[in-house]
Design an enzyme around this catalytic site. Structure first.
Site, PDB file in Angstrom:
ATOM      1  N   ASP A 106       0.870  -1.175   0.000  1.00  0.00           N
ATOM      2  CA  ASP A 106       0.000   0.000   0.000  1.00  0.00           C
ATOM      3  C   ASP A 106       0.906   1.224   0.000  1.00  0.00           C
ATOM      4  O   ASP A 106       2.112   1.122   0.223  1.00  0.00           O
ATOM      5  CB  ASP A 106      -0.888   0.002   1.260  1.00  0.00           C
ATOM      6  CG  ASP A 106      -1.802   1.222   1.322  1.00  0.00           C
ATOM      7  OD1 ASP A 106      -2.334   1.614   0.264  1.00  0.00           O
ATOM      8  OD2 ASP A 106      -1.987   1.790   2.408  1.00  0.00           O
ATOM      9  N   SER A 107       0.297   2.381  -0.233  1.00  0.00           N
ATOM     10  CA  SER A 107       1.056   3.628  -0.164  1.00  0.00           C
ATOM     11  C   SER A 107       1.521   3.899   1.274  1.00  0.00           C
ATOM     12  O   SER A 107       2.424   4.687   1.485  1.00  0.00           O
ATOM     13  CB  SER A 107       0.180   4.777  -0.647  1.00  0.00           C
ATOM     14  OG  SER A 107      -1.054   4.768   0.049  1.00  0.00           O
ATOM     15  N   TYR A 148      -0.823   8.400  -2.458  1.00  0.00           N
ATOM     16  CA  TYR A 148      -0.915   8.127  -3.891  1.00  0.00           C
ATOM     17  C   TYR A 148      -2.189   8.763  -4.476  1.00  0.00           C
ATOM     18  O   TYR A 148      -2.277   8.985  -5.676  1.00  0.00           O
ATOM     19  CB  TYR A 148      -0.999   6.613  -4.136  1.00  0.00           C
ATOM     20  CG  TYR A 148       0.287   5.808  -4.016  1.00  0.00           C
ATOM     21  CD1 TYR A 148       1.468   6.336  -3.493  1.00  0.00           C
ATOM     22  CD2 TYR A 148       0.307   4.477  -4.446  1.00  0.00           C
ATOM     23  CE1 TYR A 148       2.616   5.567  -3.390  1.00  0.00           C
ATOM     24  CE2 TYR A 148       1.462   3.703  -4.356  1.00  0.00           C
ATOM     25  CZ  TYR A 148       2.615   4.243  -3.825  1.00  0.00           C
ATOM     26  OH  TYR A 148       3.743   3.478  -3.738  1.00  0.00           O
ATOM     27  N   GLY A 149      -3.156   8.999  -3.603  1.00  0.00           N
ATOM     28  CA  GLY A 149      -4.513   9.344  -4.048  1.00  0.00           C
ATOM     29  C   GLY A 149      -4.627  10.636  -4.838  1.00  0.00           C
ATOM     30  O   GLY A 149      -5.600  10.841  -5.555  1.00  0.00           O
ATOM     31  N   CYS A 197      -4.136  -1.400  -2.115  1.00  0.00           N
ATOM     32  CA  CYS A 197      -4.346   0.045  -2.225  1.00  0.00           C
ATOM     33  C   CYS A 197      -5.273   0.260  -3.414  1.00  0.00           C
ATOM     34  O   CYS A 197      -4.995  -0.226  -4.519  1.00  0.00           O
ATOM     35  CB  CYS A 197      -2.996   0.724  -2.470  1.00  0.00           C
ATOM     36  SG  CYS A 197      -3.115   2.479  -2.853  1.00  0.00           S
ATOM     37  N   ASN A 198      -6.350   0.971  -3.166  1.00  0.00           N
ATOM     38  CA  ASN A 198      -7.324   1.185  -4.246  1.00  0.00           C
ATOM     39  C   ASN A 198      -6.761   2.050  -5.360  1.00  0.00           C
ATOM     40  O   ASN A 198      -6.978   1.792  -6.534  1.00  0.00           O
ATOM     41  CB  ASN A 198      -8.575   1.843  -3.673  1.00  0.00           C
ATOM     42  CG  ASN A 198      -9.338   0.912  -2.766  1.00  0.00           C
ATOM     43  OD1 ASN A 198     -10.261   0.250  -3.198  1.00  0.00           O
ATOM     44  ND2 ASN A 198      -8.948   0.818  -1.506  1.00  0.00           N
ATOM     45  N   THR A 199      -6.018   3.105  -4.972  1.00  0.00           N
ATOM     46  CA  THR A 199      -5.487   4.016  -5.983  1.00  0.00           C
ATOM     47  C   THR A 199      -4.474   3.279  -6.867  1.00  0.00           C
ATOM     48  O   THR A 199      -4.491   3.416  -8.096  1.00  0.00           O
ATOM     49  CB  THR A 199      -4.812   5.225  -5.305  1.00  0.00           C
ATOM     50  OG1 THR A 199      -5.717   5.781  -4.350  1.00  0.00           O
ATOM     51  CG2 THR A 199      -4.437   6.276  -6.316  1.00  0.00           C
ATOM     52  N   GLU A 209      -5.500   8.639   9.415  1.00  0.00           N
ATOM     53  CA  GLU A 209      -4.079   8.608   9.821  1.00  0.00           C
ATOM     54  C   GLU A 209      -3.903   9.267  11.186  1.00  0.00           C
ATOM     55  O   GLU A 209      -3.088   8.847  11.998  1.00  0.00           O
ATOM     56  CB  GLU A 209      -3.230   9.367   8.802  1.00  0.00           C
ATOM     57  CG  GLU A 209      -3.199   8.745   7.432  1.00  0.00           C
ATOM     58  CD  GLU A 209      -1.927   7.951   7.204  1.00  0.00           C
ATOM     59  OE1 GLU A 209      -0.962   8.134   7.955  1.00  0.00           O
ATOM     60  OE2 GLU A 209      -1.922   7.141   6.263  1.00  0.00           O
ATOM     61  N   CYS A 235     -11.374   2.827  -0.418  1.00  0.00           N
ATOM     62  CA  CYS A 235     -10.079   3.347   0.019  1.00  0.00           C
ATOM     63  C   CYS A 235      -9.739   2.571   1.286  1.00  0.00           C
ATOM     64  O   CYS A 235     -10.606   2.369   2.144  1.00  0.00           O
ATOM     65  CB  CYS A 235     -10.178   4.840   0.315  1.00  0.00           C
ATOM     66  SG  CYS A 235      -8.679   5.495   1.083  1.00  0.00           S
ATOM     67  N   THR A 236      -8.488   2.142   1.371  1.00  0.00           N
ATOM     68  CA  THR A 236      -8.099   1.271   2.490  1.00  0.00           C
ATOM     69  C   THR A 236      -8.275   1.926   3.855  1.00  0.00           C
ATOM     70  O   THR A 236      -8.354   1.241   4.859  1.00  0.00           O
ATOM     71  CB  THR A 236      -6.620   0.887   2.326  1.00  0.00           C
ATOM     72  OG1 THR A 236      -5.877   2.084   2.063  1.00  0.00           O
ATOM     73  CG2 THR A 236      -6.441  -0.092   1.203  1.00  0.00           C
ATOM     74  N   HIS A 237      -8.322   3.260   3.899  1.00  0.00           N
ATOM     75  CA  HIS A 237      -8.465   3.954   5.181  1.00  0.00           C
ATOM     76  C   HIS A 237      -9.909   4.001   5.666  1.00  0.00           C
ATOM     77  O   HIS A 237     -10.152   4.218   6.852  1.00  0.00           O
ATOM     78  CB  HIS A 237      -7.963   5.395   5.066  1.00  0.00           C
ATOM     79  CG  HIS A 237      -6.476   5.509   4.972  1.00  0.00           C
ATOM     80  ND1 HIS A 237      -5.755   4.953   3.945  1.00  0.00           N
ATOM     81  CD2 HIS A 237      -5.580   6.112   5.789  1.00  0.00           C
ATOM     82  CE1 HIS A 237      -4.464   5.228   4.124  1.00  0.00           C
ATOM     83  NE2 HIS A 237      -4.332   5.927   5.232  1.00  0.00           N
TER      84      HIS A 237
HETATM   85  N1  DGL Z   1      -4.225   3.537   0.206  1.00  0.00           N
HETATM   86  C1  DGL Z   1      -4.865   4.553  -0.592  1.00  0.00           C
HETATM   87  C2  DGL Z   1      -6.097   3.952  -1.265  1.00  0.00           C
HETATM   88  O1  DGL Z   1      -6.601   2.910  -0.876  1.00  0.00           O
HETATM   89  C3  DGL Z   1      -5.255   5.759   0.232  1.00  0.00           C
HETATM   90  C4  DGL Z   1      -4.079   6.594   0.703  1.00  0.00           C
HETATM   91  C5  DGL Z   1      -3.359   7.332  -0.408  1.00  0.00           C
HETATM   92  O2  DGL Z   1      -3.904   8.289  -0.960  1.00  0.00           O
HETATM   93  O3  DGL Z   1      -2.238   6.929  -0.696  1.00  0.00           O
HETATM   94  O4  DGL Z   1      -6.573   4.521  -2.208  1.00  0.00           O
END
Ligand code: DGL
Length: 287
Positions: A23-24, A55-56, A86-88, A166, A197-199
């Site tokens: 993930d990012s 990354y988003g 990570c979705n992005t 976060e 989004c993982t968060h």
């Molecule tokens: N992990 C990213 C996602 O799932 C979110 C955090 C980011 O923007 O890097 O999209």
């Protein structure tokens, strides 16, 4: 099934190799937890690209480059499968990583397709909301996959929810106000929402309060299921045993990863090692 579609027999010793997850930053730990539950015998190695998070908000080209670099580093860990938690990164880099992975017999699994499956199972035939980062929503992968399944969708970028998770501000008036601001336009419009989004699973409570009656789905469990299926298909499943402790690699700010990671995992990630990312190499080097 053509000869080329047939799963390749696993090379001897392959099943004992770890699954790489990235993930990012810390968000992918929600997927890691689901993998640990679903695949208790597998060794796992997690890479959080904390030097380059988020990354988003970055361009597709940049996210693809970062993802190729992360994949290159994880291949050095002798992984048998790669999970893009990570979705992005899935939205922008899944195809590139899958093509590269196919060249070296490395299955690459993203979170979007499993998330869509979870939404289709949960939806009562209404419109599905996709909540994600700016990059994920703009890439439109979730929306396209839902459309292919004949389901209408509305994408909503909720970028501010990432730093709130976060910071640990997952409940209370600030989180509630931010969720309400993003989600009020969706009220009454959707029956299901994908936490794309993982968060966002950490903010489930405030998201649910802003979308009463809407079924919230996240891709962690369905991704773990997809990984289990692919490993089984390819003869890569580890037989029951006690796994090695999960290892964590980060590219910056190890102490912060441990503190924030604690919130995501429920315990402090350990052991954590600081690593550099190489330029894309091997199969992941740009052709
Ligand atoms: N992990 C990213 C996602 O799932 C979110 C955090 C980011 O923007 O890097 O999209």
């Amino acid at each position: 099934m053509s000869a080329s579609d047939k799963p390749k027999p696993a090379a001897s010793g392959t099943v004992h190799r770890p699954i790489g997850v990235f993930d990012s930053g810390v968000g992918g730990l929600t997927v890691l937890s689901a993998l640990r539950q679903r695949l208790p015998s597998e060794d796992l190695v997690y890479l959080g690209d904390t030097a380059r998070v988020p990354y988003g908000t970055r361009s597709p080209e940049t996210v693809i480059n970062y993802s190729q670099r992360v994949a290159s580093r994880l291949v050095r860990e002798d992984i048998k499968a790669l999970v893009i938690a990570c979705n992005t990164a899935t939205a922008h880099a899944l195809e590139a990583l899958q093509e590269a992975g196919a060249r070296i017999g490395l299955p690459v699994i993203g979170v979007i397709e499993p998330g869509v499956q979870a939404a289709l199972t949960a939806s009562r035939g209404g419109t599905v909301a996709v909540l994600g980062t700016e990059g994920t929503i703009r890439a439109g992968r979730y929306q396209q996959a839902l459309e292919r399944a004949g389901t209408a969708s509305i994408g909503q970028a909720c970028s501010l929810l990432v730093p709130l998770a976060e910071e640990g501000w997952t409940t209370g008036e600030v989180a509630e106000a931010v969720a309400e601001r993003y989600l009020a336009p969706l009220q009454g419009q959707v029956d299901t929402a994908i936490l794309g989004c993982t968060h966002f699973p950490l903010l489930r409570e405030v998201i649910q309060a802003a979308l009463p009656g809407v079924v919230l789905v996240d891709s962690a469990e369905t991704t773990a299921e997809a990984v289990a299926e692919i490993l089984a298909e390819q003869g890569l499943l580890q037989a029951p045993r006690a796994p090695a402790p999960t290892r964590f690699l980060v590219t910056d700010n190890l102490e912060r990863f441990v503190t924030v990671g604690h919130r995501f995992l429920g315990h402090a990630p350990d052991p954590v090692t600081l690593v550099d990312l190489p330029d894309p190499e091997g199969a992941f080097a740009a052709p």
